[in-house]
Scaffold this active site. Structure first.
Site, PDB file in Angstrom:
ATOM      1  N   ASN A  48      17.789  75.653 -31.214  1.00 46.79           N
ATOM      2  CA  ASN A  48      18.341  76.226 -32.446  1.00 46.79           C
ATOM      3  C   ASN A  48      17.236  76.766 -33.362  1.00 46.79           C
ATOM      4  OD1 ASN A  48      20.998  75.402 -31.738  1.00 46.79           O
ATOM      5  ND2 ASN A  48      20.490  73.336 -32.413  1.00 46.79           N
ATOM      6  N   HIS A 134      31.898  69.714 -37.366  1.00 42.61           N
ATOM      7  CA  HIS A 134      30.868  68.900 -36.707  1.00 42.61           C
ATOM      8  C   HIS A 134      31.129  67.394 -36.846  1.00 42.61           C
ATOM      9  CE1 HIS A 134      26.705  67.411 -35.969  1.00 42.61           C
ATOM     10  NE2 HIS A 134      26.647  68.460 -35.175  1.00 42.61           N
ATOM     11  N   GLU A 178      32.768  74.806 -41.212  1.00 46.19           N
ATOM     12  CA  GLU A 178      31.421  75.313 -40.960  1.00 46.19           C
ATOM     13  C   GLU A 178      31.407  76.814 -41.240  1.00 46.19           C
ATOM     14  OE1 GLU A 178      29.983  74.112 -37.035  1.00 46.19           O
ATOM     15  OE2 GLU A 178      30.888  72.151 -37.287  1.00 46.19           O
ATOM     16  N   SER A 182      29.208  75.626 -34.519  1.00 42.01           N
ATOM     17  CA  SER A 182      28.042  75.322 -33.694  1.00 42.01           C
ATOM     18  C   SER A 182      28.296  75.470 -32.202  1.00 42.01           C
ATOM     19  CB  SER A 182      27.542  73.914 -34.004  1.00 42.01           C
ATOM     20  OG  SER A 182      28.520  72.957 -33.665  1.00 42.01           O
ATOM     21  N   ASP A 207      29.460  73.816 -44.075  1.00 44.13           N
ATOM     22  CA  ASP A 207      28.273  73.414 -43.325  1.00 44.13           C
ATOM     23  C   ASP A 207      27.637  74.681 -42.753  1.00 44.13           C
ATOM     24  OD1 ASP A 207      26.583  72.745 -41.186  1.00 44.13           O
ATOM     25  OD2 ASP A 207      27.702  70.925 -40.707  1.00 44.13           O
ATOM     26  N   HIS A 210      24.162  76.611 -38.915  1.00 40.31           N
ATOM     27  CA  HIS A 210      23.806  77.716 -38.015  1.00 40.31           C
ATOM     28  C   HIS A 210      23.890  79.085 -38.685  1.00 40.31           C
ATOM     29  CE1 HIS A 210      23.481  75.132 -34.506  1.00 40.31           C
ATOM     30  NE2 HIS A 210      24.494  74.459 -35.013  1.00 40.31           N
ATOM     31  N   LYS A 229      17.070  73.617 -37.936  1.00 35.95           N
ATOM     32  CA  LYS A 229      17.455  74.682 -37.003  1.00 35.95           C
ATOM     33  C   LYS A 229      16.645  75.939 -37.308  1.00 35.95           C
ATOM     34  CE  LYS A 229      21.284  72.105 -35.644  1.00 35.95           C
ATOM     35  NZ  LYS A 229      22.574  71.544 -35.954  1.00 35.95           N
TER      36      LYS A 229
HETATM   37  C1  LIG Z   1      22.999  70.181 -36.103  1.00 30.77           C
HETATM   38  C2  LIG Z   1      24.146  70.145 -37.002  1.00 30.77           C
HETATM   39  C3  LIG Z   1      24.219  69.199 -38.031  1.00 30.77           C
HETATM   40  C4  LIG Z   1      23.218  68.079 -38.167  1.00 30.77           C
HETATM   41  O1  LIG Z   1      22.001  68.540 -38.669  1.00 30.77           O
HETATM   42  P1  LIG Z   1      20.672  67.726 -38.337  1.00 30.77           P
HETATM   43  O2  LIG Z   1      19.692  68.199 -39.355  1.00 30.77           O
HETATM   44  O3  LIG Z   1      20.292  68.076 -36.940  1.00 30.77           O
HETATM   45  O4  LIG Z   1      20.994  66.270 -38.480  1.00 30.77           O
HETATM   46  C5  LIG Z   1      25.277  69.270 -38.908  1.00 30.77           C
HETATM   47  N1  LIG Z   1      26.226  70.211 -38.775  1.00 30.77           N
HETATM   48  C6  LIG Z   1      26.199  71.126 -37.794  1.00 30.77           C
HETATM   49  C7  LIG Z   1      27.274  72.149 -37.716  1.00 30.77           C
HETATM   50  C8  LIG Z   1      25.161  71.123 -36.862  1.00 30.77           C
HETATM   51  O5  LIG Z   1      25.152  71.999 -35.879  1.00 30.77           O
END
Ligand SMILES: *Cc1c(COP(=O)(O)O)cnc(C)c1O
Length: 384
Positions: A48, A134, A178, A182, A207, A210, A229
């Site tokens: 990522n 997520h 989101e 993801s 969220d 990405h 990411k």
């Molecule tokens: C990876 C991810 C997270 C968690 O983030 P980290 O910093 O890796 O703990 C939360 N939400 C989504 C949609 C993700 O892809």
């Protein structure tokens, strides 16, 4: 055999039969997008690290400088030892980029999502989550004791039906989704969700793990993101009003009861965020690479840097991933429970660091195996 091991072995046999066993494979990320596994060099379409910032010399040097100046560990929780000045700098950088009053950095995205939702909602409240939200948002909802319901993926009509039917039974309502999904790479209609939320007196949390640097989304009440990411480092954040951030500093247990991030990570995350802000072309390039991939395969155009090819059966997806590795590509198979049963898939993430030739070779390999023709977007809808 000890009792514990016997029980665990039995549980794992069930997973094994279903092709759901998980393993962690030693893989060195030496010069992204190249990684090394089993003495073999692979081009990674699974990281990522969308802009390759994890290995950017400026980001690396920021960490080295901070280690030399401050050492490694942070010593204690931010609320105990006191705030490192690098937190202040990083949080104002994030708030500026997101056009919000304030921001708060957490240990990881997982800790941000789970802690914030649990701190905000209680048993008189309602949480409505997109079916594909997520796991860490779901975990936060469970920690909160609030009533939890899911709406079909990106389905505003279903969301509205739930609001109409249930909003009045609860004191507060939080909608979670989101910005870029993801495991599917599609985007949420955030502005429309905000309008619905306003009408039904609900809050919205998005969220952006990405989306950062790649896809712009409308603002929500609580905007969450990660520094692990596109920023290529580690840590999570939320941003929004000063009042909301101050509340979380007092009530989010995943902030209070854990040690602060190491100064070197804060320094490198700050440098990475400055690069994302001042060099927006990285995001455009990552997106263009994803779109080259979908065009060459005749798929609907990529909306983000993530593209799934749904295979269906978990074991078949694992075999496809193994064949790609033999051909020189690292592409993970994503299986339930990360995605709904029957939608195991190959998940490709595209980076600004890929070259056109990498993508062309990958596409040729996929076409040789015929996986593109098995892709059926309808199956995603059917699964929810
Ligand atoms: C990876 C991810 C997270 C968690 O983030 P980290 O910093 O890796 O703990 C939360 N939400 C989504 C949609 C993700 O892809």
């Amino acid at each position: 055999m000890p009792e514990l091991d016997a029980v665990l072995m039995q549980r794992m046999q069930v997973q094994e039969v279903q092709g759901l066993m998980r393993q962690i494979v030693a893989t060195a990320r030496d010069r992204f997008p190249v990684v090394e596994r089993d003495n073999k060099r692979l081009i990674s379409f699974s990281c990522n690290d969308y802009f390759g910032l994890s290995q950017d010399v400026r980001v690396q040097q920021a960490a080295v400088n901070a280690i030399e100046q401050y050492g490694v560990g942070a010593g204690a929780s931010r609320l105990i030892t006191g705030n490192h000045p690098l937190y202040v700098a990083l949080e104002s950088q994030i708030a500026r980029m997101k056009h919000t009053e304030a921001a708060c950095v957490f240990g990881s995205g997982y800790l941000a999502n789970s802690g914030v939702i649990a701190a905000l909602m209680n048993k008189r409240d309602l949480i409505l989550a997109d079916k594909f939200a997520h796991a860490c948002m779901i975990d936060g909802a469970q920690l909160s004791d609030a009533t939890f319901k899911r709406f079909a993926h990106n389905d505003l009509a279903h969301l509205e039906r739930l609001l109409k039917a249930h909003r009045s039974e609860f004191e507060h309502c939080l909608i979670v989704t989101e910005t870029v999904f993801s495991m599917d790479g599609d985007v949420a209609p955030i502005a429309d969700i905000m309008a619905l939320a306003k009408h039904y007196d609900a809050w919205v949390m998005s969220d952006d793990a990405h989306g950062l640097g790649i896809v712009e989304s409308a603002a929500t009440d609580i905007q969450m993101g990660t520094l692990s990411k596109a920023a290529g480092v580690y840590g999570g954040y939320i941003c929004g009003s000063r009042q909301m951030i101050d509340y979380m500093i007092s009530f989010a247990r995943s902030l209070t009861y854990t040690t602060a991030l190491p100064p070197a990570l804060l320094a490198s995350a700050l440098e990475a965020m400055k690069i994302i802000e001042s060099e927006p072309s990285h995001g455009q390039i990552a997106l263009t690479h994803a779109q080259q991939f979908t065009t060459l395969l005749g798929l609907p155009p990529a909306q983000s840097a993530i593209v799934p090819l749904v295979i269906g059966d978990a074991s078949t997806a694992v075999k496809a991933s193994q064949s790609l590795a033999e051909a020189g590509f690292l592409v993970s198979a994503i299986r339930p429970p990360s995605v709904p049963a029957g939608t195991a898939r190959l998940r490709f993430t595209f980076s600004a660091k890929h070259e056109a030739e990498h993508i062309k070779q990958l596409v040729e390999c996929i076409k040789r195996h015929g996986w593109n023709t098995s892709f059926d977007p309808q199956r995603l809808d059917a699964a929810c």
